[in-house]
Design an enzyme around this catalytic site. Sequence first.
Site: not given
Length: 402
Positions: A91, A358, A388, A390
Amino acid sequence: MNDAYIYDAIRTPRGIGKRSGSLHQISPIKLASKTLRKIKDRNSLKTSFLDDVVLGCVHPVFEQGSDIARIAVLDADYDQSVPGTQVDRFCASGLEACNIAAAQVISGQSDLTIGGGVESMSRVPLGSAGGAWMTDPSVAFKTYFIPQGISADLLATEYNYNRDDVDFYAVNSQKKASNAWSKEYFKNSVFDIHDQNGDLMLSHDELIRKGTTMQTLGSLKPSFENIGKDTGLDDIALMKYPKNKKINHVHHAGNSSGIVDGAAAVLIGNEEIGKKLNLKPRAKIKAFSSVGTEPTIMLTGPEYATKKVLKRANMDANDIDLFEVNEAFAAVVLRFIDAMKINEDVVNVNGGAIAMGHPLGATGAMLLGTLLDELERRELCTGLITLCVGAGMGTATIIERV
């Protein structure tokens, strides 16, 4: 060591990441090349001076495979001397791409670069890239793998955020995003997408639901409760975090980030090239960092990446005027605010991914541009972007207006 200046930042509107979404008919390569062409045209950029284009892409397969950055450079009619590379830090890929592009400038190995990202989630669905983390039983068992949605519910359980807490945050995200669009706060960065005939396809973030209330969100069932209980994934989470008796499933489609299509680009260079090409610097990249964190709860990375980058910049949280924290799930931002002991009024002031979506590989670069625009609008100085990531990571970047 050179300063890395941000000369421009643009993005597409975010289209709903389904076949019915307004950007579904635009291929990932066209999303990327349209964005590169736009940043070139509005800066009258002589692309032969570009040293590299770095694009985040979380699922670099199928239509998004084969180094989409280089192919987008060619499709955007850049000088053939311009190389391109794609990066994947889940991300945070779009922000990591900007950090890598900036690092080239800071080190003196490049004069002018573009960082950014692209993701067409309607055409290359979430999870398309596969990978050992989730598909190899020996790796999944060793790392206590659970899907990110259950990690979000584990985070909420661990830090005592209930359903009302996360829903209330989501309602405010929708309100702030609606307000920002109605007052044209994004007009400097978002450009319209047209089809090959010149017809307008999308000019706004398509996912926003202006009428969202606590009552409308209250009617939604938790998205990850059944899979967590029926497949034993909740039990895996509790093996890692045994002090919790059960997982409180609070996240659903209305308080989690939306699946969307989009692309973004950020023009970064040193002072000399800016003067040579008559580019006006808007900000400089002051510091950046990435960090690994515990992979089962997975979503605590923003706190640790932020602390790391603040230490590197010899700053503390009170030195930051505005924060952009990716709204992967509502509990992520709530935990960040509590962990950093900051006022929620300086975080995601124009909403975030819960309201607007997103587009995985592009989001970090989009947040950088959103933050820069808002710092300029409010005549503030310093901002921090963090996401944040993964498998338990976090990335953060500090920018400072000039």
